[in-house]
Write a protein that holds these residues in place. Sequence first.
Motif, short mmCIF file in Angstrom:
data_model
loop_
_atom_site.label_atom_id
_atom_site.label_comp_id
_atom_site.label_asym_id
_atom_site.label_seq_id
_atom_site.Cartn_x
_atom_site.Cartn_y
_atom_site.Cartn_z
N PRO A 170 9.86 2.26 -2.06
CA PRO A 170 8.73 2.01 -1.16
C PRO A 170 8.43 0.52 -1.06
O PRO A 170 8.48 -0.20 -2.04
N SER A 171 8.15 0.07 0.14
CA SER A 171 7.81 -1.34 0.32
C SER A 171 6.38 -1.58 -0.12
O SER A 171 5.61 -0.64 -0.36
N ASP A 172 6.03 -2.86 -0.19
CA ASP A 172 4.66 -3.22 -0.54
C ASP A 172 3.67 -2.65 0.47
O ASP A 172 2.56 -2.27 0.12
N GLU A 173 4.08 -2.60 1.73
CA GLU A 173 3.20 -2.07 2.78
C GLU A 173 2.87 -0.61 2.52
O GLU A 173 1.73 -0.17 2.73
N LEU A 174 3.85 0.16 2.07
CA LEU A 174 3.59 1.58 1.76
C LEU A 174 2.62 1.72 0.59
O LEU A 174 1.76 2.60 0.58
N ILE A 175 2.77 0.83 -0.41
CA ILE A 175 1.86 0.86 -1.55
C ILE A 175 0.45 0.49 -1.10
O ILE A 175 -0.53 1.13 -1.49
N ILE A 176 0.34 -0.52 -0.23
CA ILE A 176 -0.97 -0.92 0.29
C ILE A 176 -1.61 0.23 1.06
O ILE A 176 -2.81 0.52 0.88
N GLU A 177 -0.82 0.91 1.88
CA GLU A 177 -1.37 2.05 2.64
C GLU A 177 -1.80 3.18 1.71
O GLU A 177 -2.83 3.83 1.95
N ALA A 178 -1.02 3.41 0.65
CA ALA A 178 -1.39 4.45 -0.32
C ALA A 178 -2.71 4.10 -1.01
O ALA A 178 -3.57 4.97 -1.21
N LEU A 179 -2.88 2.83 -1.35
CA LEU A 179 -4.13 2.40 -1.99
C LEU A 179 -5.31 2.53 -1.03
O LEU A 179 -6.40 2.96 -1.43
N LYS A 180 -5.11 2.19 0.24
CA LYS A 180 -6.18 2.35 1.22
C LYS A 180 -6.59 3.82 1.35
O LYS A 180 -7.78 4.14 1.43
N LYS A 181 -5.60 4.70 1.35
CA LYS A 181 -5.89 6.13 1.45
C LYS A 181 -6.67 6.60 0.21
O LYS A 181 -7.62 7.39 0.32
N GLU A 182 -6.28 6.11 -0.97
CA GLU A 182 -7.01 6.46 -2.19
C GLU A 182 -8.45 6.00 -2.11
O GLU A 182 -9.37 6.71 -2.51
N ILE A 183 -8.66 4.79 -1.58
CA ILE A 183 -10.01 4.25 -1.46
C ILE A 183 -10.84 5.12 -0.52
O ILE A 183 -11.99 5.47 -0.81
N GLN A 184 -10.26 5.48 0.62
CA GLN A 184 -10.97 6.33 1.58
C GLN A 184 -11.34 7.67 0.96
O GLN A 184 -12.47 8.16 1.12
N ASN A 185 -10.38 8.27 0.24
CA ASN A 185 -10.67 9.55 -0.42
C ASN A 185 -11.74 9.39 -1.49
O ASN A 185 -12.62 10.24 -1.65
N GLY A 186 -11.68 8.28 -2.25
CA GLY A 186 -12.67 8.03 -3.29
C GLY A 186 -14.06 7.86 -2.71
O GLY A 186 -15.05 8.36 -3.27
N VAL A 187 -14.17 7.16 -1.57
CA VAL A 187 -15.48 6.99 -0.92
C VAL A 187 -16.03 8.35 -0.48
O VAL A 187 -17.21 8.66 -0.69
N MET A 188 -15.17 9.19 0.09
CA MET A 188 -15.60 10.52 0.52
C MET A 188 -16.08 11.35 -0.66
O MET A 188 -17.13 11.99 -0.61
N VAL A 189 -15.34 11.32 -1.77
CA VAL A 189 -15.73 12.08 -2.96
C VAL A 189 -17.04 11.56 -3.52
O VAL A 189 -17.93 12.33 -3.90
#
Length: 202
Positions: A170-189
Amino acid sequence: MYQDYSQYLQWLQRCIQAQEQRILTLENALQKMKEDIKLVNEKKAIHIDKIEYKFDQLKVETLEGTLNIGLNPSELSGIEDFAVQNQSLSSPLSPKNQMQRSMKIEEAIYRYLETDLPLVVQAVQRELNVQPNDEYLSFVKQDIIKQLPSRIEHHLAANSASSRSSENTPSDELIIEALKKEIQNGVMVFFSNLPENLKGMN
């Protein structure tokens, strides 16, 4: 003259007896302290198996806690064991390259926190009928910043493991997108689990 010596000897004898009594008392106290210390050292540590909280019975006056990005405690129940065999692990990247990747990802997430996180928080607050409050945004941002290094390290380690098992890393961009998704899910929770009295809307 003999009477003076006799009185002096009696007084001296009483002093010696008093000193002997005091020494005996101190020795007894010292012995008791030794026994107490021995008992404390022999006691096993207290082990608490399970603590259950009934949150519906609590009155919340201050907002404190942890916003979990990545693994949530509820997801840990299915995880049995993380044991790893003693194997020599080889990293395809040098520590310098690993550090550079980590810094690049961290910078991208910091930019995301400054530009997009307020919009994410506002959208979730609207969706869940939570009264807008700048303290929530500040709290969420600080909590994410505290967890960010460990989450980046986790993704880079997973990236390193996948690079050993396959050609596609995975490229750094994929890792960044995964982290953004985690943040969004964390905010929702986080906002989903806010007590009703802190949401500020009916």
